[in-house]
Design a protein around this motif. Structure first.
Motif, PDB file in Angstrom:
ATOM      1  N   GLY A   4       0.627  -1.060   0.123  1.00 18.67           N
ATOM      2  CA  GLY A   4       0.038  -0.187   0.105  1.00 18.67           C
ATOM      3  C   GLY A   4       0.973   1.401  -0.170  1.00 18.67           C
ATOM      4  O   GLY A   4       2.136   1.159  -0.072  1.00 18.67           O
ATOM      5  N   ILE A   5       0.275   2.478  -0.085  1.00  8.45           N
ATOM      6  CA  ILE A   5       0.875   3.759  -0.161  1.00  8.45           C
ATOM      7  C   ILE A   5       0.275   4.541   0.992  1.00  8.45           C
ATOM      8  O   ILE A   5      -0.938   4.584   1.136  1.00  8.45           O
ATOM      9  N   ILE A   6       1.398   5.036   1.831  1.00  5.20           N
ATOM     10  CA  ILE A   6       0.735   5.977   2.820  1.00  5.20           C
ATOM     11  C   ILE A   6       1.639   7.335   2.753  1.00  5.20           C
ATOM     12  O   ILE A   6       2.606   7.469   2.024  1.00  5.20           O
ATOM     13  N   GLU A   7       0.794   8.209   3.192  1.00  2.00           N
ATOM     14  CA  GLU A   7       1.517   9.697   2.890  1.00  2.00           C
ATOM     15  C   GLU A   7       2.233  10.140   4.387  1.00  2.00           C
ATOM     16  O   GLU A   7       1.470   9.968   5.399  1.00  2.00           O
ATOM     17  N   ILE A   8       3.437  10.157   4.423  1.00  4.00           N
ATOM     18  CA  ILE A   8       3.951  10.984   5.649  1.00  4.00           C
ATOM     19  C   ILE A   8       4.460  12.246   5.618  1.00  4.00           C
ATOM     20  O   ILE A   8       4.965  12.740   4.553  1.00  4.00           O
ATOM     21  N   PRO A   9       4.074  13.217   6.736  1.00  7.96           N
ATOM     22  CA  PRO A   9       4.676  14.520   6.534  1.00  7.96           C
ATOM     23  C   PRO A   9       6.169  14.814   6.426  1.00  7.96           C
ATOM     24  O   PRO A   9       6.812  13.985   7.002  1.00  7.96           O
ATOM     25  N   MET A  10       6.297  15.863   5.299  1.00 12.50           N
ATOM     26  CA  MET A  10       7.907  15.773   5.233  1.00 12.50           C
ATOM     27  C   MET A  10       8.661  16.107   6.337  1.00 12.50           C
ATOM     28  O   MET A  10       9.706  15.477   6.447  1.00 12.50           O
ATOM     29  N   GLY A  11       8.243  16.774   7.526  1.00 14.59           N
ATOM     30  CA  GLY A  11       8.875  17.083   8.724  1.00 14.59           C
ATOM     31  C   GLY A  11       9.288  15.687   9.372  1.00 14.59           C
ATOM     32  O   GLY A  11      10.330  15.510   9.996  1.00 14.59           O
ATOM     33  N   VAL A  12       8.430  14.713   9.284  1.00 11.75           N
ATOM     34  CA  VAL A  12       8.352  13.391  10.082  1.00 11.75           C
ATOM     35  C   VAL A  12       9.699  12.590   9.367  1.00 11.75           C
ATOM     36  O   VAL A  12      10.521  12.139   9.702  1.00 11.75           O
ATOM     37  N   LEU A  13       9.241  12.809   8.007  1.00  6.69           N
ATOM     38  CA  LEU A  13      10.522  12.243   6.992  1.00  6.69           C
ATOM     39  C   LEU A  13      11.869  12.650   7.359  1.00  6.69           C
ATOM     40  O   LEU A  13      12.657  11.751   7.525  1.00  6.69           O
ATOM     41  N   VAL A  14      11.899  13.768   7.352  1.00  9.07           N
ATOM     42  CA  VAL A  14      13.524  14.506   7.735  1.00  9.07           C
ATOM     43  C   VAL A  14      13.814  13.858   9.110  1.00  9.07           C
ATOM     44  O   VAL A  14      15.202  13.689   9.084  1.00  9.07           O
ATOM     45  N   GLU A  15      13.043  14.184  10.094  1.00 11.75           N
ATOM     46  CA  GLU A  15      13.390  13.740  11.561  1.00 11.75           C
ATOM     47  C   GLU A  15      13.916  12.214  11.524  1.00 11.75           C
ATOM     48  O   GLU A  15      14.975  11.726  12.159  1.00 11.75           O
ATOM     49  N   ASP A  17      15.246  10.778   9.059  1.00 14.13           N
ATOM     50  CA  ASP A  17      16.205  10.593   7.963  1.00 14.13           C
ATOM     51  C   ASP A  17      15.492   9.495   6.831  1.00 14.13           C
ATOM     52  O   ASP A  17      16.465   8.399   6.644  1.00 14.13           O
ATOM     53  N   LEU A  18      14.072   9.640   6.632  1.00 13.82           N
ATOM     54  CA  LEU A  18      13.734   8.678   5.525  1.00 13.82           C
ATOM     55  C   LEU A  18      13.644   9.382   4.093  1.00 13.82           C
ATOM     56  O   LEU A  18      13.607  10.902   4.403  1.00 13.82           O
ATOM     57  N   HIS A  19      13.641   9.028   3.114  1.00 14.87           N
ATOM     58  CA  HIS A  19      13.652   9.525   1.876  1.00 14.87           C
ATOM     59  C   HIS A  19      12.403   9.082   1.005  1.00 14.87           C
ATOM     60  O   HIS A  19      11.736   8.109   1.359  1.00 14.87           O
ATOM     61  N   ILE A  20      11.648   9.828   0.144  1.00 14.25           N
ATOM     62  CA  ILE A  20      10.472   9.701  -0.643  1.00 14.25           C
ATOM     63  C   ILE A  20      10.854   8.635  -1.365  1.00 14.25           C
ATOM     64  O   ILE A  20      11.917   8.250  -2.118  1.00 14.25           O
ATOM     65  N   GLY A  21       9.948   7.488  -1.472  1.00  8.52           N
ATOM     66  CA  GLY A  21      10.100   6.363  -2.029  1.00  8.52           C
ATOM     67  C   GLY A  21      10.871   5.101  -1.410  1.00  8.52           C
ATOM     68  O   GLY A  21      10.868   4.231  -2.078  1.00  8.52           O
ATOM     69  N   GLU A  22      11.420   5.405  -0.370  1.00  3.95           N
ATOM     70  CA  GLU A  22      12.060   4.329   0.274  1.00  3.95           C
ATOM     71  C   GLU A  22      11.189   3.491   0.854  1.00  3.95           C
ATOM     72  O   GLU A  22      10.026   3.531   1.433  1.00  3.95           O
ATOM     73  N   LYS A  23      11.605   2.186   0.759  1.00  7.15           N
ATOM     74  CA  LYS A  23      10.874   0.795   1.098  1.00  7.15           C
ATOM     75  C   LYS A  23      10.831   0.837   2.604  1.00  7.15           C
ATOM     76  O   LYS A  23      11.733   0.738   3.350  1.00  7.15           O
ATOM     77  N   LEU A  24       9.607   0.585   3.085  1.00  3.16           N
ATOM     78  CA  LEU A  24       9.453   0.477   4.542  1.00  3.16           C
ATOM     79  C   LEU A  24       8.476  -0.937   5.009  1.00  3.16           C
ATOM     80  O   LEU A  24       7.732  -1.354   4.221  1.00  3.16           O
TER      81      LEU A  24
END
Length: 52
Positions: A4-15, A17-24
């Motif tokens: 599935g695809i989820i949206e994570i706020p950019m600030g949380v990604l930065v905190e 150290d995750l990158h757009i498109g990274e598999k989780l």
């Protein structure tokens, strides 16, 4: 396993150290919480320690 695809706020990604498109990987903690881990980190832990 369904993907599935989820949206994570950019600030949380930065905190985190995750990158757009990274598999989780997603894990349920059983109390209404979901834990997300980088697939690469989980695989490294599995190979090193035998745990995710």
């Amino acid at each position: 396993m369904e993907v599935g695809i989820i949206e994570i706020p950019m600030g949380v990604l930065v905190e985190a150290d995750l990158h757009i498109g990274e598999k989780l990987l997603a894990f349920s903690d059983g109390d209404g919480r979901i834990t997300l881990r980088r697939t690469t980190d989980a695989v490294e832990d599995l190979l090193r320690d035998g745990t995710l």
